[in-house]
Design an enzyme around this catalytic site. Sequence first.
Site, PDB file in Angstrom:
ATOM      1  N   HIS A 158       0.869  -1.178   0.000  1.00 12.26           N
ATOM      2  CA  HIS A 158       0.000   0.000   0.000  1.00 12.26           C
ATOM      3  C   HIS A 158       0.905   1.227   0.000  1.00 12.26           C
ATOM      4  O   HIS A 158       2.016   1.173   0.539  1.00 12.26           O
ATOM      5  CB  HIS A 158      -0.820  -0.067   1.293  1.00 12.26           C
ATOM      6  CG  HIS A 158      -1.891   0.963   1.442  1.00 12.26           C
ATOM      7  ND1 HIS A 158      -1.624   2.256   1.830  1.00 12.26           N
ATOM      8  CD2 HIS A 158      -3.233   0.897   1.288  1.00 12.26           C
ATOM      9  CE1 HIS A 158      -2.760   2.930   1.911  1.00 12.26           C
ATOM     10  NE2 HIS A 158      -3.748   2.127   1.588  1.00 12.26           N
ATOM     11  N   ASP A 209       3.133  -4.473   8.031  1.00 12.43           N
ATOM     12  CA  ASP A 209       1.918  -3.675   7.882  1.00 12.43           C
ATOM     13  C   ASP A 209       0.731  -4.603   8.152  1.00 12.43           C
ATOM     14  O   ASP A 209       0.382  -5.446   7.332  1.00 12.43           O
ATOM     15  CB  ASP A 209       1.870  -3.113   6.453  1.00 12.43           C
ATOM     16  CG  ASP A 209       0.538  -2.447   6.118  1.00 12.43           C
ATOM     17  OD1 ASP A 209      -0.417  -2.552   6.914  1.00 12.43           O
ATOM     18  OD2 ASP A 209       0.452  -1.834   5.034  1.00 12.43           O
ATOM     19  N   GLN A 222      -4.643  -4.762   7.366  1.00  5.39           N
ATOM     20  CA  GLN A 222      -5.760  -5.594   6.913  1.00  5.39           C
ATOM     21  C   GLN A 222      -5.872  -6.906   7.698  1.00  5.39           C
ATOM     22  O   GLN A 222      -6.819  -7.657   7.489  1.00  5.39           O
ATOM     23  CB  GLN A 222      -5.605  -5.940   5.421  1.00  5.39           C
ATOM     24  CG  GLN A 222      -5.686  -4.756   4.466  1.00  5.39           C
ATOM     25  CD  GLN A 222      -7.095  -4.188   4.349  1.00  5.39           C
ATOM     26  OE1 GLN A 222      -8.085  -4.820   4.733  1.00  5.39           O
ATOM     27  NE2 GLN A 222      -7.206  -2.985   3.821  1.00  5.39           N
ATOM     28  N   LYS A 237     -10.161  -0.088  10.745  1.00  2.92           N
ATOM     29  CA  LYS A 237     -10.353  -1.274   9.905  1.00  2.92           C
ATOM     30  C   LYS A 237     -10.976  -2.414  10.695  1.00  2.92           C
ATOM     31  O   LYS A 237     -11.233  -3.484  10.139  1.00  2.92           O
ATOM     32  CB  LYS A 237      -9.007  -1.765   9.368  1.00  2.92           C
ATOM     33  CG  LYS A 237      -8.177  -0.720   8.672  1.00  2.92           C
ATOM     34  CD  LYS A 237      -8.368  -0.736   7.184  1.00  2.92           C
ATOM     35  CE  LYS A 237      -7.273   0.079   6.513  1.00  2.92           C
ATOM     36  NZ  LYS A 237      -7.679   0.560   5.196  1.00  2.92           N
ATOM     37  N   CYS A 267      -4.871   2.614  -3.626  1.00  2.00           N
ATOM     38  CA  CYS A 267      -3.640   3.091  -2.974  1.00  2.00           C
ATOM     39  C   CYS A 267      -2.482   2.139  -3.208  1.00  2.00           C
ATOM     40  O   CYS A 267      -1.622   1.963  -2.342  1.00  2.00           O
ATOM     41  CB  CYS A 267      -3.839   3.316  -1.484  1.00  2.00           C
ATOM     42  SG  CYS A 267      -5.032   4.575  -1.114  1.00  2.00           S
TER      43      CYS A 267
HETATM   44  C1  LIG Z   1      -2.569  -2.757   3.548  1.00  2.00           C
HETATM   45  C2  LIG Z   1      -2.781  -1.385   4.084  1.00  2.00           C
HETATM   46  N1  LIG Z   1      -1.752  -0.720   4.602  1.00  2.00           N
HETATM   47  C3  LIG Z   1      -1.890   0.511   5.111  1.00  2.00           C
HETATM   48  C4  LIG Z   1      -3.097   1.161   5.120  1.00  2.00           C
HETATM   49  C5  LIG Z   1      -3.185   2.534   5.686  1.00  2.00           C
HETATM   50  O1  LIG Z   1      -3.946   2.562   6.818  1.00  2.00           O
HETATM   51  P1  LIG Z   1      -4.450   3.947   7.434  1.00  2.00           P
HETATM   52  O2  LIG Z   1      -5.094   4.683   6.301  1.00  2.00           O
HETATM   53  O3  LIG Z   1      -5.406   3.552   8.490  1.00  2.00           O
HETATM   54  O4  LIG Z   1      -3.258   4.670   7.953  1.00  2.00           O
HETATM   55  C6  LIG Z   1      -4.204   0.498   4.576  1.00  2.00           C
HETATM   56  C7  LIG Z   1      -5.535   1.113   4.521  1.00  2.00           C
HETATM   57  O5  LIG Z   1      -5.828   2.117   3.971  1.00  2.00           O
HETATM   58  C8  LIG Z   1      -4.037  -0.793   4.049  1.00  2.00           C
HETATM   59  O6  LIG Z   1      -5.061  -1.455   3.509  1.00  2.00           O
END
Ligand SMILES: Cc1ncc(COP(=O)(O)O)c(C=O)c1O
Lengths: 139, 408
Positions: B123, B201, B204, B227, B366
Site C-alpha cells: 500500500h 503492515d 488488513q 479497519k 492506494c
Molecule cells: C494494507 C494497508 N496498509 C496501510 C493502510 C493505511 O492505513 P491507514 O489509512 O489507516 O493509515 C491500509 C488502509 O488504507 C491498508 O489497507
Amino acid sequence: MDNELYQAVLMQHSKQPRNFGPLENPTHAADGHNALCGDEISVALRIDGNTVAEAKFTGSACAICTASASIMTGEVKGLTCDAVQTLAGNFRALLKDGTGPELPKKLEVLSGVHQFPQRVKCAALPWETLVSAMQSPVG
Amino acid sequence: MASNLSEIRGQFPFLKETVNGHPLIYLDSAASSQKPARVIGRMSRFMESEYANVHRGIHLLSERATAAYENARTSVAKLLNAPREEEVVFTRGTTESVNLVANTWGRENIKPGDTILLTEMEHHSNLLPWLKLARDADANVEFVPVLENGVALDLDSARRLLAKGPKLFAFVHIPNTLGLENPAADLCAWASASGTTTFVDGAQSVGHQPVDVQEMGCDFLACSSHKMCGPSGIGALWGRHEILSAMPPWQYGGEMVDRAYYDKPATYREPPARFEAGTPPILEAAGWAEAIAFLNDTGLEAIREHSVSLANAAVQQLQKIDGLRIFGPVARQAGLVTFSIEGVHAHDVAFFANERGLALRAGHHCAQPLMRMLGSPSSSRASFYLYNQPSDVDALVAILHEAVAFFR
Ligand SMILES: Cc1ncc(COP(=O)(O)O)c(C=O)c1O
C-alpha cells in the site's frame, strides 16, 4: 438513476468514441489522470497557426470521461485556441450547475453530470487535459 | 459464526440505511469498517461521564479518562500478544506508524549504501515513507517480486534477497488488493537470520484474524482501529521494547518530555510516552478498546473463516462472468476480491452498483505501482467482514451481470 447520467447519446460516445487513437505528428499533447478512480487519458493536438486543426485522445477511462473526450475532440476541431479556452470555461460552468452560457448542443448531454458530484471530475478531465495540451508543445 | 450472523448484523445500525430504496450492502470494509452499536454507545458514554485530558489532572474525570486510555493500550497489547504493554504506541493509524519508524529508527539506522527491502504489493503508506527515507539517506531499495497475476509473493526471491542482509524488510501481512496472506513468520525468520529488522503492515490483518507478534517474530507491526470496527483517528505501532527504547523522539511537545529547560536540551520519557507527543486520541482509544472486546466476543478465527468463505463464494461466481479478471489466488486467504471487467471501467461499475445499494471500491486502491504492473490501473474491489452475508455475494454477482449488459 443511471439513465439521467448515462443517456443514450452518451453511451454511444463511450462505446464507440470518436477521435480515439493516436494522432500522427501532433504539435501539442498532455496526459491527465484522476487519482480517485483511475481514469487516464492523453490528448494530442495539431495546432496550425492559432487553430486546433486536429484533436485525438487515447487512454483508459470510464464511460463519462470517454464520452466527454469523444464529444470534446469533435467540438474543438477548427476552433481558434481562444475559442477553445472560452468553451472550456463554459463547459466547466455547465458541470457546476447544469446550465452554461452558449454551449453547443452536443455538449448538453453532459448537463446531468452536475447532479453527481463524484462524476464531475470524470467529465472535466478531458477538458483539463486539452487546456494543458494547448500549453504543451511536443518536443 | 453463520448461526449467529443475524444477531451480529443486528448490532450494526448502518445496515438500516437504504440507497434509492435498496438495502445498503457494504462491500468496502477493506477501506474502512462499520461500527457496532456497542462502540458507538461506549464513545457517547465516555464523553458524557469520563472525559478529560489524560495523565495530567488530579481530578476524577482525568483519572477515569487515563484509566480508559491505558486500558485500551492493554487491550491492544493482548490483541497482538505483545510481551509488554509499553511496547504499544498509539498513533493516528498505520500510515502514521510507518512514518514514525521511518523518521526515528530509520534516520538513526539507515546509512548510505544500506538496503531497504520492500515488496511489490505494498500500500502507498508502507511504500512512500521508505522511498523518501532511502532517497534522503542515499540508501538502496529492492523489491520482492509478486508472481504472475498477483497469486503470491515470490518466496524464492524473498529468501534470496533476505540472505543478502538488507537493513530493513518492510512488508504487508495481508495486502488490500490480492486476497492473499503473506507467510509472515517465515519471512521474519529468514530476515532475522540475516540480522534484518522487520516491519509488518498489519492494517488488513489485525482484527480480521488472530495476529500474534511473538509467533510472527517481527520487530515492528502497525495497525489501524478503523479497519476493525473501531473509530478512525487511532491506530498503533507495536515495537520490541529494546528497539523502541533506543529510538529518538519524533514529534516534540507535551507528554513526551521528562525534563524541559530554556537553555539546555530536554530529556525524554521512556516509550510509549516518548512517541505520544500532545493530547492523544483519548475518545478514540476508548472506542477502539470496545471494538476489540466486541471482536474477541465474536471470535477472530470465526471472523476470518466467515470473510474468507464469502470471498471464495464470490470468486466462484465472478469467474463465470465473461471478460472478468480476478487478481490474486483462486483459493482466497483473505476476505476480499479485486477484479477488472473488460470493456467496463471500474468507476462506472462502482457508480452503477451504488445506485442499487451496493458499496464497492473503484480505482487503484492506494497501490498504483502494483495495479499498473498487473496491467489494470483501475479495478473494482469487494471486501467482506463479519456483518456481510451470503446474499450480499449474490447481489454483487447479479449487479455485475447487469452492469456488463449495460456498459458493454
Ligand atoms: C494494507 C494497508 N496498509 C496501510 C493502510 C493505511 O492505513 P491507514 O489509512 O489507516 O493509515 C491500509 C488502509 O488504507 C491498508 O489497507
